[in-house]
Design an enzyme around this catalytic site. Structure first.
Site, PDB file in Angstrom:
ATOM      1  N   LEU A   1     -10.916 -34.720 -17.864  1.00 19.99           N
ATOM      2  CA  LEU A   1     -11.306 -35.917 -18.610  1.00 19.99           C
ATOM      3  C   LEU A   1     -12.602 -35.696 -19.377  1.00 19.99           C
ATOM      4  CD1 LEU A   1     -10.443 -38.492 -15.809  1.00 19.99           C
ATOM      5  CD2 LEU A   1      -9.051 -37.895 -17.812  1.00 19.99           C
ATOM      6  N   GLY A   2     -12.674 -34.535 -20.031  1.00 20.77           N
ATOM      7  CA  GLY A   2     -13.809 -34.264 -20.904  1.00 20.77           C
ATOM      8  C   GLY A   2     -13.645 -35.015 -22.204  1.00 20.77           C
TER       9      GLY A   2
ATOM     10  N   GLY B   1      -9.798 -34.923 -23.262  1.00 19.55           N
ATOM     11  CA  GLY B   1      -8.922 -35.518 -22.264  1.00 19.55           C
ATOM     12  C   GLY B   1      -9.121 -37.012 -22.097  1.00 19.55           C
TER      13      GLY B   1
ATOM     14  N   ASN C   1      -6.660 -25.007 -25.523  1.00 18.75           N
ATOM     15  CA  ASN C   1      -6.571 -23.911 -26.503  1.00 18.75           C
ATOM     16  C   ASN C   1      -6.290 -22.585 -25.809  1.00 18.75           C
ATOM     17  OD1 ASN C   1      -6.986 -25.362 -28.916  1.00 18.75           O
ATOM     18  ND2 ASN C   1      -9.191 -25.431 -28.538  1.00 18.75           N
TER      19      ASN C   1
ATOM     20  N   SER D   1      -4.792 -30.664 -32.169  1.00 20.34           N
ATOM     21  CA  SER D   1      -5.886 -30.656 -33.133  1.00 20.34           C
ATOM     22  C   SER D   1      -6.257 -32.091 -33.484  1.00 20.34           C
ATOM     23  CB  SER D   1      -5.480 -29.896 -34.405  1.00 20.34           C
ATOM     24  OG  SER D   1      -6.544 -29.877 -35.340  1.00 20.34           O
TER      25      SER D   1
ATOM     26  N   LYS E   1      -1.004 -23.229 -33.124  1.00 20.24           N
ATOM     27  CA  LYS E   1      -2.373 -23.754 -33.058  1.00 20.24           C
ATOM     28  C   LYS E   1      -3.389 -22.631 -33.261  1.00 20.24           C
ATOM     29  CE  LYS E   1      -5.654 -26.790 -32.152  1.00 20.24           C
ATOM     30  NZ  LYS E   1      -6.840 -26.073 -31.743  1.00 20.24           N
TER      31      LYS E   1
ATOM     32  N   HIS F   1      -3.537 -21.962 -36.922  1.00 20.98           N
ATOM     33  CA  HIS F   1      -4.211 -23.133 -37.499  1.00 20.98           C
ATOM     34  C   HIS F   1      -5.723 -22.961 -37.423  1.00 20.98           C
ATOM     35  CE1 HIS F   1      -6.374 -26.906 -36.577  1.00 20.98           C
ATOM     36  NE2 HIS F   1      -5.563 -27.524 -37.404  1.00 20.98           N
ATOM     37  N   ASN F   2      -6.212 -22.544 -36.260  1.00 21.23           N
ATOM     38  CA  ASN F   2      -7.654 -22.394 -36.092  1.00 21.23           C
ATOM     39  C   ASN F   2      -8.202 -21.209 -36.872  1.00 21.23           C
ATOM     40  OD1 ASN F   2      -7.224 -24.495 -34.256  1.00 21.23           O
ATOM     41  ND2 ASN F   2      -8.861 -23.772 -32.923  1.00 21.23           N
TER      42      ASN F   2
ATOM     43  N   GLU G   1      -8.614 -22.504 -40.257  1.00 19.66           N
ATOM     44  CA  GLU G   1      -9.783 -23.403 -40.229  1.00 19.66           C
ATOM     45  C   GLU G   1     -11.077 -22.610 -40.387  1.00 19.66           C
ATOM     46  OE1 GLU G   1     -11.888 -25.195 -36.454  1.00 19.66           O
ATOM     47  OE2 GLU G   1     -10.013 -26.254 -36.838  1.00 19.66           O
ATOM     48  N   TYR G   2     -11.166 -21.467 -39.711  1.00 22.29           N
ATOM     49  CA  TYR G   2     -12.356 -20.618 -39.841  1.00 22.29           C
ATOM     50  C   TYR G   2     -12.578 -20.237 -41.301  1.00 22.29           C
ATOM     51  CZ  TYR G   2     -12.956 -19.541 -34.798  1.00 22.29           C
ATOM     52  OH  TYR G   2     -13.208 -19.592 -33.453  1.00 22.29           O
TER      53      TYR G   2
ATOM     54  N   ARG H   1     -19.273 -15.483 -38.268  1.00 23.33           N
ATOM     55  CA  ARG H   1     -19.777 -16.223 -37.103  1.00 23.33           C
ATOM     56  C   ARG H   1     -20.579 -15.303 -36.187  1.00 23.33           C
ATOM     57  NH1 ARG H   1     -15.908 -21.204 -35.376  1.00 23.33           N
ATOM     58  NH2 ARG H   1     -15.432 -21.904 -37.492  1.00 23.33           N
TER      59      ARG H   1
END
Length: 298
Positions: free
Chosen positions: A8-9, A12, A95, A121, A171, A174-175, A178-179, A269
C-alpha cells in the site's frame, strides 16, 4: 468484484482507492499498520497479517501484489503459497522483469494456480486519470478479472497483451521509450535555457502543447515543473533509473535491434550522477511530476 491488495505504497494505495470507488471489495495488507488504516478510511478492508488476509478472501482468490520488483515479489509469493488453493490467481502489478514473470507463472502453474503480469503506468496521477494497463496471462483468467482492469484504466486504457510475461515486456519497452522522450525534452530545454534570449520555459512548454507535433503529457508536466521553479534551481540534476530502461537496452542488444536513442538516454542518466546539468534537472523534475519520485535538493 473482490480483490486482495498487498503493498500500500504510493501506487498500491491509490489503486486501492480507485477500485473502492468502482464498488469493488478490496482486502488489503501491508507491513505498515498506518498504510492499512489509510485505505480502510477510504473504504477498503484491512487485514492484520498475511494469514488473516488470505482468510478474508473468497475462493477462487485473486491477489494483487504492488511490492518492489525482484526478491520482494518472490518472497511474498513464497509466503502466500502455503495458504492459497488451486484456482487462485496472483497478479504482479509492479515493474518486474518479464523473464521473472514467465518463471513465476510456470511455478504457479505446477501448483494449479494462475499468474498475471500487469504492466501499470500512470504514476501518482493514476487515481484521478486512470492507469494504462498492459496485462499478460491466460485469456480465460484475464477475462474473469477484466472488471478490475477496466476500473483501474481509463477508456481504452487496458489491453490483454498475450501470455504470461507479455504485459511486463510491453511495460518494459514503454519505459525505455519514456527515457528517450524525457531525454529529448531535457536536451531541448537546455538549449533554450542557454541562449542569449530571456525565454520563459513555462510559456514555451505550454505553447508547444497547443497543436504542435511535440505536444504530450510529459510536456504538460514540464510546464508544471517550470511553473513551480522556473530555473529548476531547487533540484539537483541527479536522475535515478528504476530498471526497465536498462532491461530494454539489454533486450535490444540480445535481439540485435538498433536502439541508439534509448541507449543514450540510459547512459545520460548514469552521467547525471556526476556534476549537474540542466537537462538532468529537467529529467529529475519530470520524474517527480509524474511519479512523485523524490528529488535531491540543491
Amino acid at each position: 468484484m473482490e480483490l486482495g491488495m498487498i503493498g500500500l505504497g504510493r501506487m498500491g494505495a491509490n489503486m486501492t482507492e480507485r477500485l473502492v470507488r468502482g464498488d469493488h471489495k478490496i482486502i488489503t495488507y501491508d507491513r505498515s499498520a498506518e498504510a492499512i488504516q489509510r485505505v480502510v478510511d477510504k473504504g477498503a478492508v484491512g487485514a492484520a497479517s498475511l494469514a488473516d488476509f488470505v482468510k478474508k478472501l473468497s475462493l477462487p482468490r485473486a491477489v494483487w501484489l504492488m511490492v518492489p520488483s525482484g526478491d520482494a515479489v518472490d518472497q511474498t509469493i513464497d509466503q502466500l503459497l502455503p495458504s492459497l488453493a488451486k484456482g487462485d490467481t496472483i497478479i504482479d502489478g509492479g515493474n518486474s522483469n518479464y523473464k521473472d514473470s514467465i518463471r513465476r507463472g510456470e511455478k504457479l502453474k505446477t501448483q494449479g494456480m494462475h499468474f498475471i503480469d500487469a504492466g501499470t503506468s500512470g504514476g501518482i496521477w493514476g487515481l484521478q486519470n486512470g492507469y494504462c494497463m498492459m496485462v499478460g496471462g491466460d485469456k480465460e483468467i484475464v477475462g474473469r478479472l477484466e472488471p478490475i482492469f477496466k476500473t483501474l484504466a481509463p477508456k481504452d486504457g487496458y489491453l490483454h497483451t498475450g501470455p504470461v510475461g507479455s504485459g511486463h515486456f510491453v511495460k518494459m519497452v514503454h519505459n525505455g521509450i519514456e527515457y528517450g522522450m524525457m531525454q529529448a525534452y531535457g536536451e531541448g530545454f537546455e538549449i533554450l535555457q542557454s541562449t542569449q534570449f530571456s525565454l520563459d520555459l513555462e510559456k514555451i512548454a505550454h505553447l508547444w502543447n497547443q497543436g504542435s507535433v511535440v505536444r504530450s503529457w510529459l510536456l504538460e508536466l514540464c510546464e508544471s515543473a517550470f511553473e513551480k521553479d522556473p530555473k529548476l534551481d531547487g533540484i539537483k540534476g541527479y536522475v535515478d533509473d528504476s530498471g526497465e530502461g536498462r532491461w530494454t537496452v539489454i533486450e535490444a542488444i540480445e535481439r540485435g535491434v538498433a536502439a541508439p536513442v534509448l541507449a543514450h538516454s540510459l547512459f545520460a542518466r548514469f552521467s547525471s550522477r556526476q556534476p549537474d546539468a540542466f537537462s538532468n534537472k529537467v529529467l529529475a523534475a519530470l520524474r517527480n511530476e509524474f511519479g512523485g519520485h523524490a528529488v535531491k535538493k540543491s
